[in-house]
Design a protein around this motif. Structure first.
Motif, PDB file in Angstrom:
ATOM      1  N   ARG A 113      44.999   8.377  93.913  1.00 13.19           N
ATOM      2  CA  ARG A 113      44.147   7.380  93.222  1.00 13.19           C
ATOM      3  C   ARG A 113      44.528   5.967  93.654  1.00 13.19           C
ATOM      4  O   ARG A 113      43.666   5.116  93.819  1.00 13.19           O
ATOM      5  N   GLN A 114      45.819   5.750  93.824  1.00  5.34           N
ATOM      6  CA  GLN A 114      46.239   4.396  94.239  1.00  5.34           C
ATOM      7  C   GLN A 114      45.644   4.036  95.594  1.00  5.34           C
ATOM      8  O   GLN A 114      45.233   2.903  95.824  1.00  5.34           O
ATOM      9  N   ALA A 115      45.584   5.036  96.456  1.00  2.00           N
ATOM     10  CA  ALA A 115      44.985   4.791  97.778  1.00  2.00           C
ATOM     11  C   ALA A 115      43.485   4.530  97.628  1.00  2.00           C
ATOM     12  O   ALA A 115      42.928   3.659  98.299  1.00  2.00           O
ATOM     13  N   LEU A 116      42.838   5.253  96.696  1.00  2.00           N
ATOM     14  CA  LEU A 116      41.387   5.066  96.499  1.00  2.00           C
ATOM     15  C   LEU A 116      41.067   3.660  96.003  1.00  2.00           C
ATOM     16  O   LEU A 116      40.067   3.064  96.392  1.00  2.00           O
ATOM     17  N   VAL A 117      41.950   3.134  95.128  1.00  2.00           N
ATOM     18  CA  VAL A 117      41.730   1.780  94.581  1.00  2.00           C
ATOM     19  C   VAL A 117      41.652   0.750  95.709  1.00  2.00           C
ATOM     20  O   VAL A 117      40.935  -0.240  95.608  1.00  2.00           O
ATOM     21  N   ARG A 118      42.379   1.021  96.791  1.00  2.00           N
ATOM     22  CA  ARG A 118      42.417   0.034  97.891  1.00  2.00           C
ATOM     23  C   ARG A 118      41.214   0.121  98.841  1.00  2.00           C
ATOM     24  O   ARG A 118      41.122  -0.649  99.786  1.00  2.00           O
ATOM     25  N   THR A 119      40.284   1.047  98.559  1.00  2.00           N
ATOM     26  CA  THR A 119      39.107   1.177  99.430  1.00  2.00           C
ATOM     27  C   THR A 119      38.312  -0.131  99.447  1.00  2.00           C
ATOM     28  O   THR A 119      37.949  -0.643  98.391  1.00  2.00           O
ATOM     29  N   PRO A 120      38.063  -0.680 100.620  1.00  2.00           N
ATOM     30  CA  PRO A 120      37.265  -1.920 100.631  1.00  2.00           C
ATOM     31  C   PRO A 120      35.800  -1.653 100.304  1.00  2.00           C
ATOM     32  O   PRO A 120      35.235  -0.671 100.772  1.00  2.00           O
ATOM     33  N   LEU A 142      35.719   3.576  92.047  1.00  2.00           N
ATOM     34  CA  LEU A 142      35.520   3.951  90.640  1.00  2.00           C
ATOM     35  C   LEU A 142      36.517   5.030  90.224  1.00  2.00           C
ATOM     36  O   LEU A 142      37.130   4.961  89.159  1.00  2.00           O
ATOM     37  N   ILE A 143      36.662   6.039  91.066  1.00  2.00           N
ATOM     38  CA  ILE A 143      37.562   7.161  90.755  1.00  2.00           C
ATOM     39  C   ILE A 143      39.014   6.685  90.714  1.00  2.00           C
ATOM     40  O   ILE A 143      39.788   7.060  89.846  1.00  2.00           O
ATOM     41  N   GLY A 144      39.352   5.805  91.663  1.00  2.00           N
ATOM     42  CA  GLY A 144      40.722   5.295  91.708  1.00  2.00           C
ATOM     43  C   GLY A 144      41.083   4.488  90.471  1.00  2.00           C
ATOM     44  O   GLY A 144      42.172   4.637  89.905  1.00  2.00           O
ATOM     45  N   VAL A 145      40.145   3.674  90.003  1.00  2.00           N
ATOM     46  CA  VAL A 145      40.447   2.746  88.902  1.00  2.00           C
ATOM     47  C   VAL A 145      40.344   3.426  87.537  1.00  2.00           C
ATOM     48  O   VAL A 145      40.880   2.921  86.554  1.00  2.00           O
TER      49      VAL A 145
END
Ligand SMILES: C=C(O[C@H]1C=CC=C(C(=O)O)[C@@H]1O)C(=O)O
Length: 408
Positions: free
Chosen positions: A109-116, A175-178
């Motif tokens: 999830r932490q990696a997903l949050v960083r998606t530009p 959305l999924i990351g956050v």
């Protein structure tokens, strides 16, 4: 993310990649804190004009599953959404291919949050304008003072025009990351459109579970009663404590719990209900939350039928339902569509999960319409409700990288 391909007689597989990475703009995605369900293609579209009532939905589900079996699927599912207005048809279809796998873990999830996410706004407008929303709240309070209703959920929208087509896959990753504890979803509204057509989807990250059914067990997690979070940790904690004892919010919450218990009782041989709500958090708000579990009398009853039996709860409509609905229609001058409805899935054993469709948006090509509502009871303050709905809009705005847009 581990993933297991479900034996569904599928024509297309993509199990080598995790579902969140595999997601494309015309796919269905439903990600809870435990599982991700990813579906592709549209084998059968329900395409009905009949209302989304429990009986109609049950009959539709039976027909869809029969047709899917005749078309060679051994383990079909239905995915889709119930509209807020149950006199309108539900949007349901049987995908060609689906799989369910473990939800992303904390590191993923932490990696997903960083998606530009690159989204440039060319125009944006709040509808109604803040003053119009406050006036609407006053009208709802007046209806309550006259004794016709005791709770009304009033909503508003934020319309955004982007300068380029909205790219759904990176947005869903964010959305999924956050939102690790919620239900992030993407529902294609035209799942059988050709490749390359503009995206047309209903997406969101809801903190609220309408119903989950697994075998004989049913779980519901209504939320109602909220306060915005604060950047300062001490102040943030104090707000959570205030919410836990706020009489106005506890009443707003109880109206929802009573209605849900009334709707579920005929289906359950036993239910476990906590004595009072707990306080949970999203990225932007604290909410009063109650998790209720029950044992079903008839294990064959479907998650779709249970969702329809409870929907719309007073967390999105009000109480009494019919009167609140009439007031919402009179005060709100836009069509809610799927906002305030439910999004989820159901298999042929009736198992499935439906989340309340809030913290969400309609996306069509370059246009995005965000929605947010607030439960009003006697004692609600128009300005606080404006701020609360503005904070609710932030779940989608933050994921879109549009933190700078004004919501009040
Ligand atoms: C209607 C919404 O939230 C509902 C769910 C949780 C808390 C709510 C509230 O405190 O008003 C609302 O009932 C929304 O987010 O648009």
């Amino acid at each position: 993310m581990s993933s297991a391909l479900v034996d569904d007689g599928a024509t297309e597989t993509c199990d080598a990649i995790d579902p969140v990475t595999a997601y494309r703009a015309r796919d269905f995605l439903f990600c809870s804190s435990h599982h991700t369900l990813h579906a592709r293609g549209c084998l059968i579209n329900a395409q009905s004009n009949r209302p989304a009532s429990p009986d109609v939905l049950d009959a539709q589900a039976t027909t869809l599953f029969e047709k899917a079996r005749r078309r060679g699927q051994s383990n079909p599912i239905i995915v889709g959404a119930l509209p807020f207005d149950v006199s309108q048809p539900a949007h349901l279809y049987v995908p060609e291919y689906w799989r369910r796998s473990a939800a992303p873990d904390a590191a993923e999830r932490q990696a997903l949050v960083r998606t530009p996410v690159a989204l440039t706004v060319s125009e944006s407008a709040l509808y109604p304008r803040p003053q119009g929303y406050r006036e609407g709240v006053k009208r709802a309070l007046q209806a309550m003072a006259e004794g016709r209703v005791d709770k009304i959920v009033l909503s508003r929208t934020l319309e955004i025009n982007a300068s380029t087509r909205v790219d759904l896959p990176p947005l869903m990753k964010r959305l999924i990351g956050v939102n690790p504890h919620g239900y992030s979803f993407a529902l294609p509204l035209t799942p059988d459109q050709p490749d390359g057509a503009p995206p047309h989807a209903f997406i969101g990250a809801s903190p609220e579970l309408l119903v989950k059914k697994e075998g004989t067990r049913v779980v519901v997690n209504p939320l109602a009663g909220s306060i915005p979070r604060h950047r300062d940790t001490a102040e943030d904690q104090q707000r959570a404590e205030e919410l836990a004892v706020s009489e106005k919010d506890l009443h707003e919450h109880k109206v929802v719990i009573d209605a849900i218990l009334e709707a579920l009782t005929p289906y359950c041989s036993s239910m476990t209900v906590p004595e009072g709500p707990s306080v949970i958090s999203t990225d932007t708000l604290w909410h009063l939350s109650t998790t209720i579990t029950g044992e079903l009398r008839d294990p064959a009853v479907s998650s779709l039928a249970l969702a329809a039996a409870m929907h719309p709860t007073p967390a999105v409509c009000g109480h009494p339902r019919r009167e609140a609905y009439r007031d919402i229609n009179a005060i709100e001058s836009f069509h809610r569509g799927h906002f305030g409805g439910a999004v989820g899935w159901c298999d042929s054993d009736g198992n499935g999960e439906w989340s309340v469709a809030i913290r969400c948006a309609d996306v069509h090509d370059t246009h995005v319409r965000l929605y947010a509502g607030a439960g009003l009871v006697p004692g609600s303050d128009p300005q606080k409700e404006l701020i609360e709905t503005g904070t609710k809009l932030r779940t989608m705005l933050n994921a879109m990288g549009l933190e700078h847009l004004d919501t009040v």
